[in-house]
Design an enzyme around this catalytic site. Structure first.
Site, PDB file in Angstrom:
ATOM      1  N   CYS A  56       6.185  -7.001  -5.911  1.00 31.63           N
ATOM      2  CA  CYS A  56       7.169  -7.922  -5.366  1.00 31.63           C
ATOM      3  C   CYS A  56       7.137  -9.232  -6.152  1.00 31.63           C
ATOM      4  O   CYS A  56       6.162  -9.553  -6.825  1.00 31.63           O
ATOM      5  CB  CYS A  56       6.887  -8.196  -3.892  1.00 31.63           C
ATOM      6  SG  CYS A  56       7.345  -6.844  -2.805  1.00 31.63           S
ATOM      7  N   HIS A  58       0.334  -5.643  -5.424  1.00 31.95           N
ATOM      8  CA  HIS A  58       1.081  -6.655  -4.692  1.00 31.95           C
ATOM      9  C   HIS A  58       1.405  -7.787  -5.658  1.00 31.95           C
ATOM     10  O   HIS A  58       0.717  -7.981  -6.666  1.00 31.95           O
ATOM     11  CB  HIS A  58       0.254  -7.190  -3.525  1.00 31.95           C
ATOM     12  CG  HIS A  58       0.021  -6.192  -2.432  1.00 31.95           C
ATOM     13  ND1 HIS A  58       1.049  -5.636  -1.701  1.00 31.95           N
ATOM     14  CD2 HIS A  58      -1.118  -5.641  -1.948  1.00 31.95           C
ATOM     15  CE1 HIS A  58       0.558  -4.794  -0.806  1.00 31.95           C
ATOM     16  NE2 HIS A  58      -0.759  -4.768  -0.937  1.00 31.95           N
TER      17      HIS A  58
END
Length: 288
Positions: free
Chosen positions: A126, A83
């Site tokens: 991301c 992440h």
């Protein structure tokens, strides 16, 4: 490395590190499982740190990689999959690892054996706010400042799966970014052309207004990177039976065999050298 007057890095071997946080990231191990053999086929030795990695565990894996000796390899490849947010990746415990800290570990001042060698970093994460079950993002990011880039030392090639503030998509089959890299890694081509094709593949996979994604590159390499390891290993393997002898008398026989059977296929002096080194390595492996 390049020699005096040359303008390319001819990469025929290297060292790769894969650091993958799999916590709440279905499909992430599909990338790892595809990356390892693809890199090994390119004559890279590969280490993998994968699992529910905390931020501290990610830092330890990267710090350990930065302390290795790279004097006998052509380049470093570091693949980070987790992440992420604005210039950071996150561990399974939500603690952050700044990407600037990551690149700092492999600066020449901190890793002397990488002096004048390419350092290729791929980031599957991301780079902005938001969360979706199949995107590598986090919610409620605390953004310290508005920067979307940071200072990078020379000899770096950093490929982000997506542009700032956007998602990096992933499915249960893996991420389009890393899977496209795997597909291109087996081809004879330059690094810049490889990632042009990776970007095309990613854009075609997600081309709607709601799922748009494109790759971003930060390139401070002074020369073009050319992957030639598959050429050297492939051609050397073709005449491996000719080299069934003791290494003490190897050099003279090898060079005569090389001239007769392989030299017509060799295009550059660097490929000739690479072929010699790989041939010796293959013969030693066969004798063990």
């Amino acid at each position: 490395m390049t020699g005096e007057g040359e303008t390319t890095y001819d990469i025929w071997n290297g060292r790769a590190h894969i650091v993958c946080n799999t916590h709440t990231r279905d499909g992430a191990m599909r990338d790892v499982d595809a990356l390892r053999p693809a890199l090994e086929n390119r004559n890279f030795s590969v280490s993998t740190s994968a699992g529910a990695l905390t931020g501290e565990a990610i830092r330890r894996a990267i710090a350990a990689a930065s302390k290795e000796d790279y004097s006998q390899v052509g380049c470093l490849v570091l693949i980070l999959s987790s992440h992420g947010g604005n210039n950071v990746i996150y561990g399974s415990d939500d603690s952050s690892v700044p990407l600037e800290w990551v690149s700092d570990q492999f600066r020449t001042s901190n890793c002397r054996s990488l002096d004048r060698k390419p350092r290729i970093i791929l980031v599957q994460a991301c780079r902005g706010n938001g969360n979706t079950p199949l995107a590598d993002g986090r919610t409620n990011l605390a953004v310290a400042d508005g920067r979307t880039n940071f200072t990078v030392d020379h000899c770096f090639f950093i490929a982000y799966a997506t542009t700032p503030t956007h998602y990096a998509w992933r499915t249960t089959e893996g991420s389009p970014f890393l899977q496209a890299f795997v597909q291109q890694l087996g081809k004879e081509q330059s690094l810049s052309h490889m990632f042009h094709l990776v970007n095309c593949s990613v854009a075609k996979t997600f081309n709607s207004t709601t799922t748009a994604q494109c790759v971003q590159i930060v390139d401070t390499l002074p020369y073009s990177v050319e992957f030639s390891g598959e050429f050297a290993v492939g051609v050397a393997s073709q005449f491996l039976p000719l080299m069934a002898m003791e290494l003490s008398g190897f050099s003279r026989f090898y060079m005569s065999s090389l001239t007769a059977h392989v030299e017509p296929h060799v295009q550059t002096p660097s490929q000739l050298f690479q072929l010699t080194v790989v041939g010796v390595s293959l013969l030693q492996q066969q004798k063990e």
